[in-house]
Scaffold this motif. Structure first.
Motif, PDB file in Angstrom:
ATOM      1  N   ASP A  21      -7.973  20.766 -10.313  1.00 31.37           N
ATOM      2  CA  ASP A  21      -8.947  21.542  -9.988  1.00 31.37           C
ATOM      3  C   ASP A  21      -8.465  22.900 -10.124  1.00 31.37           C
ATOM      4  N   VAL A  22      -7.179  23.061  -9.997  1.00 28.80           N
ATOM      5  CA  VAL A  22      -6.430  24.409  -9.779  1.00 28.80           C
ATOM      6  C   VAL A  22      -5.897  24.865 -11.358  1.00 28.80           C
ATOM      7  N   VAL A  23      -5.341  24.202 -11.987  1.00 24.17           N
ATOM      8  CA  VAL A  23      -5.002  24.406 -13.533  1.00 24.17           C
ATOM      9  C   VAL A  23      -5.210  23.159 -14.172  1.00 24.17           C
ATOM     10  N   THR A  24      -5.465  23.200 -15.643  1.00 26.87           N
ATOM     11  CA  THR A  24      -5.597  21.950 -16.587  1.00 26.87           C
ATOM     12  C   THR A  24      -4.014  21.942 -17.436  1.00 26.87           C
ATOM     13  N   GLU A  25      -3.953  20.885 -18.108  1.00 29.05           N
ATOM     14  CA  GLU A  25      -3.081  20.802 -18.901  1.00 29.05           C
ATOM     15  C   GLU A  25      -3.108  21.988 -20.225  1.00 29.05           C
ATOM     16  N   TYR A  26      -4.700  21.780 -20.584  1.00 28.13           N
ATOM     17  CA  TYR A  26      -5.047  22.926 -21.650  1.00 28.13           C
ATOM     18  C   TYR A  26      -4.526  24.547 -21.144  1.00 28.13           C
ATOM     19  N   TRP A  27      -4.832  24.833 -19.899  1.00 22.21           N
ATOM     20  CA  TRP A  27      -4.541  25.877 -19.481  1.00 22.21           C
ATOM     21  C   TRP A  27      -2.931  26.109 -19.566  1.00 22.21           C
ATOM     22  N   LEU A  28      -2.228  25.161 -19.174  1.00 25.51           N
ATOM     23  CA  LEU A  28      -0.665  25.241 -19.084  1.00 25.51           C
ATOM     24  C   LEU A  28      -0.291  25.549 -20.547  1.00 25.51           C
ATOM     25  N   LYS A  29      -0.706  24.678 -21.486  1.00 26.67           N
ATOM     26  CA  LYS A  29      -0.091  24.686 -22.805  1.00 26.67           C
ATOM     27  C   LYS A  29      -0.476  26.428 -23.482  1.00 26.67           C
ATOM     28  N   LYS A  30      -1.801  26.662 -23.212  1.00 30.72           N
ATOM     29  CA  LYS A  30      -2.265  28.041 -23.728  1.00 30.72           C
ATOM     30  C   LYS A  30      -1.287  29.166 -23.240  1.00 30.72           C
TER      31      LYS A  30
END
Length: 110
Positions: A21-30
């Motif tokens: 709910d805070v960050v997603t794996e997609y956000w981390l990769k991007k």
């Protein structure tokens, strides 16, 4: 990367941030691609503790920035199709016509 430095996988990094709910794996990769951080360990993307701090700073900075307003006129409207020109009739071709001699053969006898 120092040989004894602890590394975190994507799943561990998401949990370190507080969950999906805070960050997603997609956000981390991007974000890692944008900041040019992250290390490949085999085929997995991992982060060191200093890289986690950089991701945390990027997350805090992104939370402070106002999101740009969506512009209503940015969607392109499809163009209407151009009318196709009908080719001129060729005078060398005989037009179709009824063949009464053939049609008589289908009639019953009177």
């Amino acid at each position: 990367m120092k040989p004894l430095e602890r590394v975190f996988t994507l799943a561990q990094t998401v949990e370190w941030f507080g969950g999906e709910d805070v960050v997603t794996e997609y956000w981390l990769k991007k974000t890692a691609r944008t900041l040019q951080i992250g290390t490949r360990l085999g085929r997995k993307l991992v982060f060191t503790e200093t890289q986690l701090q950089m991701l945390l700073d990027a997350h805090a900075l992104q939370g402070q920035e106002p999101k740009p307003a969506r512009k209503p006129g940015t969607v392109k409207k499809p163009r209407p199709a151009k009318p196709q020109n009908i080719p001129a009739a060729n005078t060398a071709v005989t037009p179709l016509c009824a063949r009464p001699e053939r049609a008589r053969s289908y009639r019953g006898t009177a």
